[in-house]
Scaffold this motif. Sequence first.
Motif, PDB file in Angstrom:
ATOM      1  N   ALA A  47     -24.392  28.866 -28.374  1.00 14.43           N
ATOM      2  CA  ALA A  47     -25.791  28.858 -27.957  1.00 14.43           C
ATOM      3  C   ALA A  47     -26.566  27.888 -28.845  1.00 14.43           C
ATOM      4  N   GLU A  48     -27.218  26.948 -28.196  1.00 13.01           N
ATOM      5  CA  GLU A  48     -28.082  26.010 -28.894  1.00 13.01           C
ATOM      6  C   GLU A  48     -29.383  25.927 -28.122  1.00 13.01           C
ATOM      7  N   ALA A  49     -30.473  25.893 -28.854  1.00 15.72           N
ATOM      8  CA  ALA A  49     -31.783  25.800 -28.213  1.00 15.72           C
ATOM      9  C   ALA A  49     -31.935  24.427 -27.572  1.00 15.72           C
ATOM     10  N   TRP A  62     -33.175  28.949 -24.731  1.00 20.93           N
ATOM     11  CA  TRP A  62     -31.731  29.001 -24.968  1.00 20.93           C
ATOM     12  C   TRP A  62     -30.939  28.754 -23.695  1.00 20.93           C
ATOM     13  N   GLY A  63     -31.592  28.380 -22.619  1.00 25.48           N
ATOM     14  CA  GLY A  63     -30.910  28.059 -21.373  1.00 25.48           C
ATOM     15  C   GLY A  63     -30.084  29.219 -20.846  1.00 25.48           C
ATOM     16  N   ALA A  64     -28.841  28.928 -20.445  1.00 32.92           N
ATOM     17  CA  ALA A  64     -27.957  29.929 -19.839  1.00 32.92           C
ATOM     18  C   ALA A  64     -27.601  31.073 -20.791  1.00 32.92           C
ATOM     19  N   TRP A  65     -27.846  30.894 -22.088  1.00 32.65           N
ATOM     20  CA  TRP A  65     -27.526  31.933 -23.073  1.00 32.65           C
ATOM     21  C   TRP A  65     -28.585  33.041 -23.077  1.00 32.65           C
ATOM     22  N   LEU A  89     -23.994  32.727 -31.334  1.00 32.57           N
ATOM     23  CA  LEU A  89     -23.341  33.223 -30.132  1.00 32.57           C
ATOM     24  C   LEU A  89     -22.442  32.090 -29.652  1.00 32.57           C
ATOM     25  N   SER A  90     -21.141  32.359 -29.584  1.00 31.29           N
ATOM     26  CA  SER A  90     -20.208  31.296 -29.234  1.00 31.29           C
ATOM     27  C   SER A  90     -19.140  31.792 -28.274  1.00 31.29           C
ATOM     28  N   LEU A  91     -18.436  30.826 -27.711  1.00 35.99           N
ATOM     29  CA  LEU A  91     -17.399  31.095 -26.716  1.00 35.99           C
ATOM     30  C   LEU A  91     -16.124  30.379 -27.139  1.00 35.99           C
ATOM     31  N   TRP A  92     -14.992  31.094 -27.050  1.00 34.49           N
ATOM     32  CA  TRP A  92     -13.702  30.615 -27.533  1.00 34.49           C
ATOM     33  C   TRP A  92     -12.624  30.827 -26.477  1.00 34.49           C
ATOM     34  N   THR A 138     -24.819  36.237 -23.037  1.00 32.26           N
ATOM     35  CA  THR A 138     -26.231  36.109 -23.423  1.00 32.26           C
ATOM     36  C   THR A 138     -26.454  36.749 -24.783  1.00 32.26           C
ATOM     37  N   TRP A 139     -27.599  36.394 -25.372  1.00 36.26           N
ATOM     38  CA  TRP A 139     -27.984  37.010 -26.643  1.00 36.26           C
ATOM     39  C   TRP A 139     -28.063  38.527 -26.483  1.00 36.26           C
ATOM     40  N   GLN A 140     -28.596  38.984 -25.365  1.00 33.52           N
ATOM     41  CA  GLN A 140     -28.702  40.432 -25.142  1.00 33.52           C
ATOM     42  C   GLN A 140     -27.322  41.067 -25.065  1.00 33.52           C
TER      43      GLN A 140
END
Length: 185
Positions: A47-49, A62-65, A89-92, A138-140
């Motif tokens: 997640a990047e702003a 944060w767009g799609a995040w 928040l990351s994806l691997w 998402t952050w949530q």
Amino acid sequence: MPHLALYTFGVLKSPLTDPTPLTRELQDSGKVIYWKISQHPGYLARAEAAVGGRGTHFDLDWGAWGEFAIPAWYGKGHTVETTALDATLSLWTDLHPAFDAIYTGLHREALNRRYDWFERTGHSNYVSWWVSDGVIPTWQDGVSRLEHLDDHGSAPHAFTFHHPFAPDGTPTRIKSIGSKGEQIR
């Protein structure tokens, strides 16, 4: 093929705007660590702003995040002057690449110094879970799973590297890295 989502959350000892060398050191090292992790095999995204965003984590796009969210127990500020948190928040692609990126190299060095910068809150500071291919967590999602982990311990819904689960929900293990192995927390 499922991907691993990883959410981290820490409460800083000082607000992000604190001009002391220790706070600047954390911010400067974070930039280098994020870049290094983004080059790691198995890393997909974080997640990047939106570019040009200004304000606190709470005000950024944060767009799609999704909208930025924090655990209910975070008790410090939400303004530019008072925000004292760090969250990712990351994806691997899988457990092992994420584990390897977190527990080796520059990030490992930073983990060894985490209590120079972060408070000991008594709460979990990270959580992992599986998402379907094409799903952006998402952050949530991260917050709800971190709180679930605190309340219920590791489960297929929300787990740690120490007690991981495979995408099918069965308990699994992460093989140690290197000849000494890694201590995971």
